[in-house]
Write a protein that holds these residues in place. Structure first.
Motif, PDB file in Angstrom:
ATOM      1  N   PRO A 105      36.804  50.763  55.029  1.00  0.00           N
ATOM      2  CA  PRO A 105      37.388  50.647  56.368  1.00  0.00           C
ATOM      3  C   PRO A 105      37.674  49.190  56.699  1.00  0.00           C
ATOM      4  O   PRO A 105      37.062  48.287  56.120  1.00  0.00           O
ATOM      5  CB  PRO A 105      36.288  51.205  57.274  1.00  0.00           C
ATOM      6  N   GLY A 106      38.572  48.970  57.604  1.00  0.00           N
ATOM      7  CA  GLY A 106      38.855  47.611  58.050  1.00  0.00           C
ATOM      8  C   GLY A 106      40.331  47.301  58.052  1.00  0.00           C
ATOM      9  O   GLY A 106      41.128  47.993  57.407  1.00  0.00           O
ATOM     10  N   PRO A 107      40.732  46.256  58.769  1.00  0.00           N
ATOM     11  CA  PRO A 107      42.144  45.874  58.806  1.00  0.00           C
ATOM     12  C   PRO A 107      42.554  45.112  57.556  1.00  0.00           C
ATOM     13  O   PRO A 107      41.717  44.510  56.875  1.00  0.00           O
ATOM     14  CB  PRO A 107      42.216  44.960  60.035  1.00  0.00           C
ATOM     15  N   THR A 108      43.826  45.117  57.245  1.00  0.00           N
ATOM     16  CA  THR A 108      44.320  44.226  56.205  1.00  0.00           C
ATOM     17  C   THR A 108      44.377  42.809  56.761  1.00  0.00           C
ATOM     18  O   THR A 108      44.368  42.585  57.981  1.00  0.00           O
ATOM     19  CB  THR A 108      45.722  44.626  55.750  1.00  0.00           C
ATOM     20  N   LEU A 109      44.431  41.846  55.875  1.00  0.00           N
ATOM     21  CA  LEU A 109      44.616  40.458  56.304  1.00  0.00           C
ATOM     22  C   LEU A 109      45.893  40.335  57.123  1.00  0.00           C
ATOM     23  O   LEU A 109      45.943  39.600  58.119  1.00  0.00           O
ATOM     24  CB  LEU A 109      44.664  39.541  55.079  1.00  0.00           C
ATOM     25  N   GLU A 110      46.926  41.064  56.718  1.00  0.00           N
ATOM     26  CA  GLU A 110      48.196  41.011  57.431  1.00  0.00           C
ATOM     27  C   GLU A 110      48.046  41.493  58.868  1.00  0.00           C
ATOM     28  O   GLU A 110      48.496  40.829  59.813  1.00  0.00           O
ATOM     29  CB  GLU A 110      49.225  41.868  56.696  1.00  0.00           C
ATOM     30  N   SER A 111      47.403  42.646  59.073  1.00  0.00           N
ATOM     31  CA  SER A 111      47.268  43.163  60.429  1.00  0.00           C
ATOM     32  C   SER A 111      46.319  42.309  61.251  1.00  0.00           C
ATOM     33  O   SER A 111      46.523  42.126  62.464  1.00  0.00           O
ATOM     34  CB  SER A 111      46.790  44.617  60.402  1.00  0.00           C
ATOM     35  N   ARG A 112      45.285  41.746  60.623  1.00  0.00           N
ATOM     36  CA  ARG A 112      44.347  40.870  61.341  1.00  0.00           C
ATOM     37  C   ARG A 112      45.051  39.612  61.840  1.00  0.00           C
ATOM     38  O   ARG A 112      44.892  39.206  63.007  1.00  0.00           O
ATOM     39  CB  ARG A 112      43.180  40.514  60.419  1.00  0.00           C
ATOM     40  N   VAL A 113      45.849  38.979  60.983  1.00  0.00           N
ATOM     41  CA  VAL A 113      46.554  37.757  61.372  1.00  0.00           C
ATOM     42  C   VAL A 113      47.631  38.073  62.411  1.00  0.00           C
ATOM     43  O   VAL A 113      47.832  37.319  63.369  1.00  0.00           O
ATOM     44  CB  VAL A 113      47.159  37.067  60.133  1.00  0.00           C
ATOM     45  N   THR A 114      48.322  39.177  62.234  1.00  0.00           N
ATOM     46  CA  THR A 114      49.357  39.559  63.198  1.00  0.00           C
ATOM     47  C   THR A 114      48.773  39.785  64.587  1.00  0.00           C
ATOM     48  O   THR A 114      49.368  39.406  65.596  1.00  0.00           O
ATOM     49  CB  THR A 114      50.075  40.833  62.723  1.00  0.00           C
ATOM     50  N   SER A 115      47.586  40.387  64.636  1.00  0.00           N
ATOM     51  CA  SER A 115      46.979  40.723  65.926  1.00  0.00           C
ATOM     52  C   SER A 115      46.227  39.558  66.558  1.00  0.00           C
ATOM     53  O   SER A 115      46.234  39.398  67.780  1.00  0.00           O
ATOM     54  CB  SER A 115      46.012  41.903  65.753  1.00  0.00           C
ATOM     55  N   TYR A 214      48.560  31.282  54.216  1.00  0.00           N
ATOM     56  CA  TYR A 214      48.900  32.306  55.216  1.00  0.00           C
ATOM     57  C   TYR A 214      47.751  32.495  56.206  1.00  0.00           C
ATOM     58  O   TYR A 214      47.971  32.551  57.425  1.00  0.00           O
ATOM     59  CB  TYR A 214      49.203  33.620  54.504  1.00  0.00           C
ATOM     60  N   ALA A 215      46.528  32.598  55.698  1.00  0.00           N
ATOM     61  CA  ALA A 215      45.383  32.817  56.574  1.00  0.00           C
ATOM     62  C   ALA A 215      45.142  31.626  57.495  1.00  0.00           C
ATOM     63  O   ALA A 215      44.720  31.793  58.644  1.00  0.00           O
ATOM     64  CB  ALA A 215      44.134  33.093  55.735  1.00  0.00           C
ATOM     65  N   ALA A 216      45.410  30.412  57.008  1.00  0.00           N
ATOM     66  CA  ALA A 216      45.164  29.204  57.801  1.00  0.00           C
ATOM     67  C   ALA A 216      46.261  28.927  58.817  1.00  0.00           C
ATOM     68  O   ALA A 216      46.017  28.292  59.845  1.00  0.00           O
ATOM     69  CB  ALA A 216      45.004  27.999  56.871  1.00  0.00           C
ATOM     70  N   THR A 217      47.471  29.414  58.550  1.00  0.00           N
ATOM     71  CA  THR A 217      48.600  29.117  59.439  1.00  0.00           C
ATOM     72  C   THR A 217      49.058  30.309  60.258  1.00  0.00           C
ATOM     73  O   THR A 217      49.657  30.148  61.324  1.00  0.00           O
ATOM     74  CB  THR A 217      49.805  28.618  58.626  1.00  0.00           C
ATOM     75  N   GLY A 218      48.825  31.501  59.751  1.00  0.00           N
ATOM     76  CA  GLY A 218      49.312  32.700  60.428  1.00  0.00           C
ATOM     77  C   GLY A 218      50.757  33.022  60.121  1.00  0.00           C
ATOM     78  O   GLY A 218      51.336  33.927  60.727  1.00  0.00           O
ATOM     79  N   SER A 219      51.367  32.315  59.161  1.00  0.00           N
ATOM     80  CA  SER A 219      52.782  32.515  58.826  1.00  0.00           C
ATOM     81  C   SER A 219      52.955  32.611  57.319  1.00  0.00           C
ATOM     82  O   SER A 219      52.221  31.962  56.560  1.00  0.00           O
ATOM     83  CB  SER A 219      53.639  31.358  59.363  1.00  0.00           C
ATOM     84  N   PRO A 220      53.943  33.371  56.826  1.00  0.00           N
ATOM     85  CA  PRO A 220      54.224  33.413  55.388  1.00  0.00           C
ATOM     86  C   PRO A 220      54.553  32.019  54.877  1.00  0.00           C
ATOM     87  O   PRO A 220      55.319  31.286  55.521  1.00  0.00           O
ATOM     88  CB  PRO A 220      55.430  34.352  55.286  1.00  0.00           C
ATOM     89  N   PRO A 221      53.998  31.603  53.749  1.00  0.00           N
ATOM     90  CA  PRO A 221      54.194  30.233  53.254  1.00  0.00           C
ATOM     91  C   PRO A 221      55.648  29.834  53.071  1.00  0.00           C
ATOM     92  O   PRO A 221      56.006  28.676  53.287  1.00  0.00           O
ATOM     93  CB  PRO A 221      53.450  30.252  51.917  1.00  0.00           C
ATOM     94  N   TYR A 222      56.501  30.763  52.662  1.00  0.00           N
ATOM     95  CA  TYR A 222      57.916  30.459  52.452  1.00  0.00           C
ATOM     96  C   TYR A 222      58.794  31.026  53.569  1.00  0.00           C
ATOM     97  O   TYR A 222      60.019  31.084  53.430  1.00  0.00           O
ATOM     98  CB  TYR A 222      58.376  30.994  51.103  1.00  0.00           C
ATOM     99  N   GLY A 223      58.180  31.459  54.655  1.00  0.00           N
ATOM    100  CA  GLY A 223      58.947  31.985  55.765  1.00  0.00           C
ATOM    101  C   GLY A 223      59.443  33.392  55.495  1.00  0.00           C
ATOM    102  O   GLY A 223      58.980  34.085  54.583  1.00  0.00           O
ATOM    103  N   VAL A 224      60.407  33.817  56.296  1.00  0.00           N
ATOM    104  CA  VAL A 224      61.005  35.147  56.170  1.00  0.00           C
ATOM    105  C   VAL A 224      62.491  34.967  55.889  1.00  0.00           C
ATOM    106  O   VAL A 224      63.194  34.287  56.648  1.00  0.00           O
ATOM    107  CB  VAL A 224      60.803  35.972  57.454  1.00  0.00           C
ATOM    108  N   ALA A 225      62.981  35.541  54.799  1.00  0.00           N
ATOM    109  CA  ALA A 225      64.387  35.382  54.423  1.00  0.00           C
ATOM    110  C   ALA A 225      64.746  36.470  53.420  1.00  0.00           C
ATOM    111  O   ALA A 225      63.900  37.271  53.006  1.00  0.00           O
ATOM    112  CB  ALA A 225      64.635  33.995  53.823  1.00  0.00           C
ATOM    113  N   ARG A 226      66.006  36.499  53.014  1.00  0.00           N
ATOM    114  CA  ARG A 226      66.445  37.445  51.991  1.00  0.00           C
ATOM    115  C   ARG A 226      65.738  37.144  50.673  1.00  0.00           C
ATOM    116  O   ARG A 226      65.333  36.002  50.421  1.00  0.00           O
ATOM    117  CB  ARG A 226      67.966  37.347  51.799  1.00  0.00           C
ATOM    118  N   PRO A 227      65.567  38.146  49.817  1.00  0.00           N
ATOM    119  CA  PRO A 227      64.836  37.945  48.567  1.00  0.00           C
ATOM    120  C   PRO A 227      65.366  36.787  47.722  1.00  0.00           C
ATOM    121  O   PRO A 227      64.586  36.010  47.164  1.00  0.00           O
ATOM    122  CB  PRO A 227      65.013  39.287  47.844  1.00  0.00           C
ATOM    123  N   GLU A 228      66.702  36.656  47.619  1.00  0.00           N
ATOM    124  CA  GLU A 228      67.234  35.587  46.775  1.00  0.00           C
ATOM    125  C   GLU A 228      66.979  34.214  47.371  1.00  0.00           C
ATOM    126  O   GLU A 228      66.802  33.228  46.642  1.00  0.00           O
ATOM    127  CB  GLU A 228      68.729  35.807  46.515  1.00  0.00           C
TER     128      GLU A 228
END
Length: 602
Positions: A105-115, A214-228
């Motif tokens: 049981p428990g949240p994912t790191l993603e849901s914990r950081v998002t919340s 990610y855990a220290a900043t709360g953001s994806p290291p390379y940001g959010v963008a298209r895969p390429e």
């Protein structure tokens, strides 16, 4: 599908046709469903909870899948770390193979950081130390995880837990997935995974560094963008690590080196983190060999992560003559289970020998189980069928994606014939030859006859380089050619007929419909990539998403009895201002799928 089932806020009720048992485990509800199977809530005779993954019938009939599943169970059973989700039991020979994993049981790191935002202090150190301990255990078992990302880390009440071991060909929409272009999750892939270089433990170390950032900043290291775009950033841009606490920052910088040879090992990472954590509490140094023990002890003292557990149906035997169980269903928590972890191929370290296929449950264990069932009045599961029945067609897009992956992994080569072109023009023609799929890229050796009278033979490698079929010919970049070049006709074929394009359409398609073994769906041009996107951009002399944003792709795919492409029709439709539509169609037939060697340079 995703490699890990997403959190569910409730224990879902069973459906008609769901199993009542998996080996010794009573099935009491559903936790989720993925492309490889359904994950059920299971309870053993002592009331212990497990997550039971039961493989879809469409894959259970595949002999190759069964053999690989057995190897995976054998290897994953050797992973013994405290901070990894444990494999408890499996039956690889059942009519529908199943695997039981530790329920966490428990949240994912993603849901914990998002919340709640970034992690700090002991919470951050506990995460980094626990993940390092998990990687040491994974690598010691001869496994490379290759998909470290926030949704694959559970923050359980006992500490961080790493799930979803090892990506390979057969799975989910993150594999084929999610982008239809690369193995792995865009933005969480190591630089070497974008090349032909072997992927080893250093890729996991890189993933560890990304998770810490990610855990220290709360953001994806390379940001959010298209895969390429993310791929270019991974290959060429440095990750900003200024938010990582000083004692960890130097180590994180080393783990994020673009050259895998410059990264520390997981054991070194664990030792340095353990030492940094001790220094933070003003405690003396310890030997590196004691790092894992020290980390687990410190997690026991400092880790605080409440997680409400759902009330599962109880498993109490009624009168012996009845042999039944009563169940009460009360739901209330976030549940994460080991989803596709073992439904996909494991990436082994080169030093480890390949274990033979195994039957995970022994005859003695089965006998003990039956004895316990008899003592408690529990009925034995229905007898298992051992005869192989024809594989039913995949029913969902996720199942179809997985089935294509499995089929093309064993028989990647075929002969093909093609015809198609752009409407309102003579651009297009016919082609025939052979092709070879390389998961997200394709090779072709083909003869092309254009509608304009041109005839030529070309070799295309990895959906990107095109060679005239003559000795020592130089290659052109296929995706940079324009319609004025004769070789551009090869891009028409590569962009609409390649198996990688078929897989991309299935992975990104919406509103999929099925009739027998024929499937149809639609894809937005914004979701195209690779040679198909290059073809459309080249034809329009601009980005299709900007020039024709309302245009769309439709497809119709027929697969054979072994789930391999048989016929594929791709259509690009461009709405007109007067209510009309221009539709360009491209049709391919495939035959003689086999496992021959890849096509080589002329």
């Amino acid at each position: 599908m995703t490699g890990l089932l997403q959190p569910t806020t409730a224990l879902l009720p069973l459906r008609s046709g769901d199993p009542q048992h998996a080996g010794p485990y009573r099935i009491v509800g559903r936790l989720g469903v993925g492309g490889m199977g359904v994950v059920f809530a299971g309870v053993d005779l002592r009331g212990a909870r497990v997550a039971v993954k039961v493989i879809h019938a469409s894959l259970s009939a595949d002999a190759e899948f069964r053999a690989r599943f057995a190897r995976e169970v054998s290897v994953l059973d050797k992973v013994k770390g405290t901070c990894v989700v444990r494999i408890i039991d499996a039956d690889v020979g059942a009519a529908q193979p199943w695997l039981a994993a530790e329920y966490v049981p428990g949240p994912t790191l993603e849901s914990r950081v998002t919340s709640h935002g970034p992690l700090h202090d002991d919470e951050l150190f506990g995460l980094t130390a626990g993940l390092a301990e998990a990687l040491v255990a994974v690598h010691a078992a001869g496994v490379v995880h290759r998909d470290l990302k926030p949704s694959n880390v559970i923050l359980s009440p006992a500490g961080p837990k790493l799930v979803d071991f090892g990506i390979a060909r057969a799975l989910d929409a993150t594999v084929m997935t999610r982008t239809g272009t690369w193995i792995g999750s865009p933005g969480w892939v190591s630089p070497e995974e974008y090349s032909d270089a072997p992927t080893g433990p250093a890729a996991d170390v890189y993933g560890w560094g990304l998770l810490v950032v990610y855990a220290a900043t709360g953001s994806p290291p390379y940001g959010v963008a298209r895969p390429e775009v993310l791929a270019l950033k991974v290959l060429h841009e440095a990750v900003a690590t200024s938010a990582v606490p000083g004692p960890l920052r130097t180590l994180v910088d080393r783990t994020l080196a673009k050259d895998p040879g410059l990264r520390p090992s997981a054991s070194e990472v664990m030792a340095v983190v353990a030492e940094s954590w001790r220094e933070r509490h003003a405690q003396p140094a310890i030997a590196a060999a004691d790092a894992a023990t020290d980390i687990i002890a410190r997690l026991d003292r400092t880790w605080v992560m409440p997680a409400a557990e759902p009330a599962w149906p109880t498993v109490q035997p009624s009168a012996p003559a009845a042999g039944t169980r009563r169940a009460a269903l009360i739901a209330a928590t976030v549940v994460i289970v080991l989803g596709a972890a073992t439904a996909i191929a494991v990436n082994k370290l080169p030093a480890q020998p390949n274990p033979p296929p195994v039957q995970a449950r022994s005859a003695a264990a089965t006998a003990d189980t039956r004895a316990s069932q008899a003592a408690t009045g529990q009925r034995d599961p229905a007898p298992k069928r051992t005869d192989r029945r024809p594989s039913p067609p995949p029913g969902t897009s996720a199942e179809l994606a997985a089935a294509l992956d499995l089929a093309l992994a064993s028989t990647p080569a075929a002969s093909f014939t093609f015809e198609g072109g752009f409407t309102q023009s003579l651009t297009g023609g016919k082609a025939s030859g052979r092709l070879h799929n390389r998961e997200t890229q394709d090779d072709f050796d083909m003869t092309i006859r254009s509608y304009e009278g041109f005839r030529g033979r070309y070799v295309v490698l990895r959906s990107s380089s095109v060679y005239p079929d003559r000795p020592r010919a130089k290659a052109d970049d296929l995706q940079l050619l324009g319609p004025e070049a004769d070789a551009w006709n090869a891009l028409i074929v590569a962009g609409t007929a390649g198996p990688s394009v078929v897989r991309e359409m299935v992975a990104h398609g919406s509103r999929m419909k099925r009739k027998g073994r024929t499937y149809s769906g639609a894809v937005a041009v914004a979701d195209t990539s690779g040679p198909l996107r290059a073809l459309l951009n080249s034809w329009l002399d601009g980005d299709v998403e900007e020039v024709q944003p309302d245009s769309y792709i439709t497809y119709k795919l027929t697969i054979d009895a072994d789930d391999r492409p048989k016929r594929f029709l791709l259509a690009w439709s461009v709405p007109l201002g007067n209510g009309g539509i221009y539709t360009s169609t491209f049709s391919t037939s495939y035959r003689g799928w086999n496992s021959r060697k890849a096509i080589s340079q002329p």
